[in-house]
Design an enzyme around this catalytic site. Sequence first.
Site, PDB file in Angstrom:
ATOM      1  N   ASP A  35       2.450 -16.753  -6.240  1.00 28.16           N
ATOM      2  CA  ASP A  35       1.290 -17.160  -7.302  1.00 28.16           C
ATOM      3  C   ASP A  35       1.567 -17.979  -8.722  1.00 28.16           C
ATOM      4  OD1 ASP A  35       0.042 -15.438  -4.803  1.00 28.16           O
ATOM      5  OD2 ASP A  35      -0.425 -14.201  -5.823  1.00 28.16           O
ATOM      6  N   GLY A  42       6.360  -8.482  -7.509  1.00 30.42           N
ATOM      7  CA  GLY A  42       5.102  -8.699  -8.769  1.00 30.42           C
ATOM      8  C   GLY A  42       4.412  -8.048  -9.600  1.00 30.42           C
ATOM      9  N   LEU A  45       1.632 -18.271   6.537  1.00 28.13           N
ATOM     10  CA  LEU A  45       2.741 -19.527   6.350  1.00 28.13           C
ATOM     11  C   LEU A  45       3.699 -19.854   5.511  1.00 28.13           C
ATOM     12  CD1 LEU A  45       1.137 -22.039   9.037  1.00 28.13           C
ATOM     13  CD2 LEU A  45       2.848 -20.404   9.417  1.00 28.13           C
ATOM     14  N   LYS A  51       0.723  -1.215   0.158  1.00 29.63           N
ATOM     15  CA  LYS A  51      -0.025   0.042   0.126  1.00 29.63           C
ATOM     16  C   LYS A  51       0.664   1.488   0.059  1.00 29.63           C
ATOM     17  CE  LYS A  51      -0.009  -0.260   5.047  1.00 29.63           C
ATOM     18  NZ  LYS A  51      -1.128  -0.528   5.978  1.00 29.63           N
ATOM     19  N   GLY A  52       0.431   2.048  -0.079  1.00 24.42           N
ATOM     20  CA  GLY A  52       1.520   3.575  -0.030  1.00 24.42           C
ATOM     21  C   GLY A  52       0.951   4.506  -1.872  1.00 24.42           C
ATOM     22  N   ARG A  70       3.971 -17.763   2.985  1.00 21.81           N
ATOM     23  CA  ARG A  70       4.968 -16.492   3.126  1.00 21.81           C
ATOM     24  C   ARG A  70       6.201 -16.375   3.849  1.00 21.81           C
ATOM     25  NH1 ARG A  70       0.883 -11.836   0.736  1.00 21.81           N
ATOM     26  NH2 ARG A  70       2.912 -10.545   2.438  1.00 21.81           N
ATOM     27  N   MET A  89      -3.213 -20.074  -0.505  1.00 24.58           N
ATOM     28  CA  MET A  89      -2.939 -18.868  -1.901  1.00 24.58           C
ATOM     29  C   MET A  89      -3.419 -19.222  -3.295  1.00 24.58           C
ATOM     30  SD  MET A  89      -1.127 -16.324   1.076  1.00 24.58           S
ATOM     31  CE  MET A  89      -1.677 -14.904   2.234  1.00 24.58           C
TER      32      MET A  89
END
Length: 360
Positions: free
Chosen positions: A140, A115, A285, A75-76, A287, A182
Site C-alpha cells: 500500500d 506494515g 495477484l 489475525k490472532g 501480493r 488494492m
Amino acid sequence: MPTRIGIVTGGGDCPGLNAVIRAVVKAAAKRGWETFGILGGFDGLLTPVRSRRLDYHEMDGLLFVGGTILGTANKGRFAAKVGLGEAQRIPEDVLAEAQHNVDGQDLSALVVVGGDGSLSIAQQLFEHGIPVVGVPKTIDNDLEATAVTFGFDTAVACATDALDRLRTTAQSHRRVMVLEVMGRYAGWIALHAGVAGGADVILLPEIPFDYETICRQVADREREGKHFTLVVAAEGAREKGGGYVTQGAREGNREAHLGGIGAVVTAEIQRRTGKEARACVLGHLQRGGAPTTFDRVLCSLFGVKAVALVAEGKFGHMVSLRPPVVGEVKITEAIGRLRTVPPAGDMVRAARALGISFGD
Ligand code: F6P
C-alpha cells in the site's frame, strides 16, 4: 554461544519478504550470528513457541520467491489496529508471554518486518522490553517516515501489466474497463499504475468522485473517436459524500475488508452512458510473485540495515529510505500516521496535465 536474533513477518504478505529474510540471515551470518525465524506471524512467539533456525545455505534462490517462508497472519492475539487510525493495546499477558519466550530462546533482538499494524505491535513489544528493530513492508506504500515501502513497486508493476492487458480488450470491444486495485485507504497503487498504464480515469480514496465527471470523460473520449475508456479504481475510492465499499461487516478485531467499488462504478457508468462496461478485480495477484528488481534491491538494503541497527543497539527504530540514504527513524514516527496521496501533489497534477480525470 553465538548471538541469536529472531525475525518475524506480520500482516498481509508482500513481494520481497523472502528477500528481506535472506538479507537479514546473510548479514547476520557475516557477523557470526544465528537467525531464528518465528513461524506464522507474531503468534509464533507465544507458548508453544514456533520458530526454527534459518540456515545460511537455505537462503540460496530465495531472493525472487514470493510470499514468506516463515508464514504470516493478520489475525490472532496480537491485533494492534482495528481500522482507519484506530490503535489497540495488546493485552499485558500476551506481551509478557512473548517477552518470556524471546528470553527463553536467547534472542538478543527481534527484527519485525511489517506494515503499520505489525510495526504498532513491534512498538508495544519494544515498550515492554523486547529489543526490536522494524523493516517497513506493505504494497500500500502508506507508511510515514520512509520514502517507499518494499512490495509497492511490484504491486504497481502487476497493476500496470493488468492495465496494458485490459487496454487491448477495451479497444477491441469498445468498452469501458474498470480495474480495481488494492491499497486500503491510500491511493498510491492506483495513482502510479494509472499513470504508468495510461488510464483515462483514476479514482482515489483521497479525491472523492462524482459519476457525472467520470461519464463526461467517457463522452469526451467518444467525441475524440476513442471508443474505449480505462478506469483504475483504488479499493478505498468513494463517491463524494459516500462511504467506503466493503466486503461485509468487520470481523471482530480485524480491519475492515475493503472491496467492491470496481463493480459499483462499472454498473453505474454502464447505466449512465449506455456503453458496455466490465470490471476486473486484481486482488491478491498484486501480493504474489517475484519482486521487481527495484524491490529486490530495496529488500537487500533494508535487511542489511536492520542487522546493522541491531549491532548498534538502535532498538525501537525502523529502517527507512530517504533517497539516497537508507537510514533509520523511531518506529513511533512511522506508525499511526497514514501516508496518503496529496490531492494537490506533483503526481496528481502531472496526471491531470496528461488529461487523466480523477472524477472530481
Ligand atoms: O495491506 C495490504 C492489503 O493487501 C491491502 O491492500 C488490502 O486491503 C488488504 O491487505 C487485504 O487483506 P486480506 O489479505 O486480509 O484480504
